[in-house]
Write an enzyme that holds these catalytic residues in place. Structure first.
Site, PDB file in Angstrom:
ATOM      1  N   ASN A  12       0.985  -1.048  -0.118  1.00  0.00           N
ATOM      2  CA  ASN A  12       0.001   0.150   0.258  1.00  0.00           C
ATOM      3  C   ASN A  12       1.067   1.295  -0.174  1.00  0.00           C
ATOM      4  O   ASN A  12       1.502   1.751   1.182  1.00  0.00           O
ATOM      5  CB  ASN A  12      -0.864   0.002   1.467  1.00  0.00           C
ATOM      6  CG  ASN A  12      -1.797   1.116   1.336  1.00  0.00           C
ATOM      7  OD1 ASN A  12      -1.909   1.936   0.405  1.00  0.00           O
ATOM      8  ND2 ASN A  12      -2.730   1.311   2.255  1.00  0.00           N
ATOM      9  N   ARG A  94      -2.804  -2.021  -3.110  1.00  0.00           N
ATOM     10  CA  ARG A  94      -4.024  -1.163  -2.916  1.00  0.00           C
ATOM     11  C   ARG A  94      -3.977  -0.154  -3.856  1.00  0.00           C
ATOM     12  O   ARG A  94      -2.931   0.717  -3.866  1.00  0.00           O
ATOM     13  CB  ARG A  94      -4.048  -0.936  -1.526  1.00  0.00           C
ATOM     14  CG  ARG A  94      -5.355   0.019  -1.359  1.00  0.00           C
ATOM     15  CD  ARG A  94      -5.196   0.793   0.022  1.00  0.00           C
ATOM     16  NE  ARG A  94      -6.435   1.723   0.113  1.00  0.00           N
ATOM     17  CZ  ARG A  94      -6.354   2.725   0.771  1.00  0.00           C
ATOM     18  NH1 ARG A  94      -5.106   3.221   1.170  1.00  0.00           N
ATOM     19  NH2 ARG A  94      -7.233   3.707   0.951  1.00  0.00           N
ATOM     20  N   HIS A 183     -12.640   3.724   0.424  1.00  0.00           N
ATOM     21  CA  HIS A 183     -12.808   2.806   1.198  1.00  0.00           C
ATOM     22  C   HIS A 183     -13.651   1.529   0.963  1.00  0.00           C
ATOM     23  O   HIS A 183     -14.058   0.793   1.700  1.00  0.00           O
ATOM     24  CB  HIS A 183     -13.165   3.446   2.854  1.00  0.00           C
ATOM     25  CG  HIS A 183     -12.746   4.739   2.993  1.00  0.00           C
ATOM     26  ND1 HIS A 183     -13.580   5.922   3.363  1.00  0.00           N
ATOM     27  CD2 HIS A 183     -11.236   5.292   3.431  1.00  0.00           C
ATOM     28  CE1 HIS A 183     -12.682   6.870   3.708  1.00  0.00           C
ATOM     29  NE2 HIS A 183     -11.578   6.475   3.770  1.00  0.00           N
ATOM     30  N   ARG A 244     -10.276  16.671   7.248  1.00  0.00           N
ATOM     31  CA  ARG A 244     -11.062  17.188   6.038  1.00  0.00           C
ATOM     32  C   ARG A 244     -12.468  17.317   6.626  1.00  0.00           C
ATOM     33  O   ARG A 244     -13.021  16.838   7.400  1.00  0.00           O
ATOM     34  CB  ARG A 244     -11.217  15.897   5.188  1.00  0.00           C
ATOM     35  CG  ARG A 244     -10.046  15.626   4.036  1.00  0.00           C
ATOM     36  CD  ARG A 244     -10.015  14.609   3.472  1.00  0.00           C
ATOM     37  NE  ARG A 244      -9.314  13.513   3.694  1.00  0.00           N
ATOM     38  CZ  ARG A 244      -9.613  12.152   3.486  1.00  0.00           C
ATOM     39  NH1 ARG A 244     -10.386  11.835   3.124  1.00  0.00           N
ATOM     40  NH2 ARG A 244      -8.535  11.276   3.893  1.00  0.00           N
ATOM     41  N   GLU A 392      -8.645  -4.676   5.269  1.00  0.00           N
ATOM     42  CA  GLU A 392      -8.186  -4.672   3.874  1.00  0.00           C
ATOM     43  C   GLU A 392      -7.190  -5.286   3.517  1.00  0.00           C
ATOM     44  O   GLU A 392      -7.168  -5.974   2.339  1.00  0.00           O
ATOM     45  CB  GLU A 392      -7.957  -3.005   3.774  1.00  0.00           C
ATOM     46  CG  GLU A 392      -9.245  -2.350   3.982  1.00  0.00           C
ATOM     47  CD  GLU A 392      -9.039  -0.707   4.305  1.00  0.00           C
ATOM     48  OE1 GLU A 392      -9.284   0.022   3.364  1.00  0.00           O
ATOM     49  OE2 GLU A 392      -8.666  -0.418   5.387  1.00  0.00           O
TER      50      GLU A 392
END
Ligand code: AMP
Length: 405
Positions: A12, A94, A183, A244, A392
């Site tokens: 990743n 990923r 996600h 964010r 994940e």
């Protein structure tokens, strides 16, 4: 003789980091994990841990890049474990953005690299780093297939009412402006996992999945397929996140630029890096800090806590529209898996008509960092509420392994 079964290396890549893990795709056993950080900076370093051993670390040298980190993994770290190197049968990568090009895990070819490059405008920080990682890993691990797993793929089943914006059509057809979600690997994993845990048929099961970490999103999953999600064109949309802002009226940008004299780059920086929990609390983007302040009665942390929960509850309530009937609500991600106070508040905020009720003791015990998870609803709740730790890496390992089989 090695007793390590077939494994997958999961990679990743971020803009200045590479996370890696070697996993048995069948049982999720993790043999090695680690991270190379501060890449392209003077303090570039790598840290790793073999199962059952102490963590090790090494400076990679001034401005070491992804190439150097991945070749260090191969030539230095794995060189000490030839059995593990031997067991590798695929590398899974990923990828944050696959646009409308990829709805499934895909075997990496030059053409796929070009496809990921095409999607850069929608993930300008992530996709270039992924490409650097793929190229470096294809060189370092040339003898095994490489497979990309796209975070956006799970959301490609959304209908146009959920993914289109009400703006002129050609901005979508020519320029690809639409909602893509994020996600997705996590949402897909926990949706399948909760059905399994509750002995339900995943193809006849409606679930609202809340992935709540530094980045956060909610999805409506109908019979195993995503029908709506809170993230839009980019991961700025939807919930209040660590730094964010989440959903915001686009006119705020015009106002800041036209009236207040900000440059677009400044607004981008503010919305992405200086907003969310950080802006509301003025002290921290970390949920643990927010919760601490909230419990002490700090006004700003309380506002951050309440806004996070309020916005999440609104999304959950709104997803009864595409789903009609909801079998389960799932919490995952660092905040979702651990913050029983957040889960309690969110369920409290859901109107009585939804009939969502917690078992307060089960909720308080379900903290992943203490090894707790599972159902947290009360016996008379109309909807199951479950904490499911996300994984994940395992999804990526399994997806990559499918190609080998
Ligand atoms: P993630 O991006 O999934 O790693 O999640 C990171 C977020 O999870 C941060 O805001 C952390 O503060 C939060 N988090 C991690 N552990 C805990 C915990 N034990 N209790 C509450 N929040 C946590």
């Amino acid at each position: 003789m090695s007793n390590v079964e077939k494994t997958v290396l999961v990679i990743n890549c971020g803009s200045s980091s590479v996370k890696f893990a070697i996993i048995n795709p069948n049982d999720g056993h993790v043999y090695l994990n680690g991270i190379a950080e501060y890449l392209n900076l003077p303090e570039a370093r790598i840290e790793w841990r073999f199962e059952g051993q102490e963590k090790q670390s090494q400076d990679l040298g001034n401005k070491a890049d992804h190439d150097i980190a991945i070749s260090f993994l191969n030539s230095n770290i794995l060189a000490t474990r030839p059995d593990l190197l031997e067991s590798l049968c695929a590398v899974g990568h990923r990828i944050v953005q696959g646009g409308e090009l990829y709805t499934e895990p895909t075997l990496v070819t030059d053409e796929v690299e070009a496809g990921i490059e095409k999607c850069i405008p929608f993930a300008p920080l992530h996709n270039p780093a992924h490409l650097i990682g793929i190229r470096a890993a294809r060189k370092a691990f040339a003898n095994v297939p490489h497979v990309t797993v796209f975070d956006t793929a799970f959301h490609q089943t959304m209908p146009p009412v959920a993914y289109r914006y009400a703006i002129p059509e050609e901005l979508y057809t020519k320029n690809g402006i639409r909602r893509y979600g994020a996600h997705g690997t996590s949402h897909g994993y926990v949706a399948a996992e909760v059905a399994k845990q509750l002995n339900a048929d995943p193809e006849n099961f409606n679930v609202i999945t809340c992935h709540l970490g530094n980045g956060a999103s909610v999805s409506a999953v109908k019979n195993g397929k995503c029908v709506d999600t809170s993230i839009g064109l980019t991961p700025l949309d939807g919930l209040v996140m660590g730094t964010r802002c989440g959903s915001i009226d686009a006119s705020v940008v015009f106002f800041m630029c036209d009236v207040l004299g900000y440059k677009v780059e400044e607004v981008r920086e503010i919305f992405n890096k200086k907003s969310g929990l950080m802006a509301l609390s003025t002290t921290t983007s970390d949920w643990r800090g927010i919760t601490e302040g909230y419990e002490k009665g700090d006004e700003k942390c309380t506002l951050a806590f309440e806004m996070f929960c309020y916005r999440l509850a609104k999304y959950i309530a709104s997803y009864y529209v595409p789903l009609g009937h909801v079998d389960a609500i799932v919490f995952t991600g660092g905040i979702g898996e651990n913050s029983y106070l957040m889960r309690k508040r969110v369920v409290e905020l859901l109107p009585e008509v939804f009939g969502a009720k917690l078992d307060l003791e089960a909720n308080s015990k379900a903290r992943a960092y203490l090894g707790g998870s599972g159902p947290i609803h009360s016996a008379d709740s109309k909807v199951k509420i479950v904490v499911v730790p996300t994984n994940e890496e395992l999804v990526i390992a399994r997806s990559a392994f499918k190609f080998v089989k």
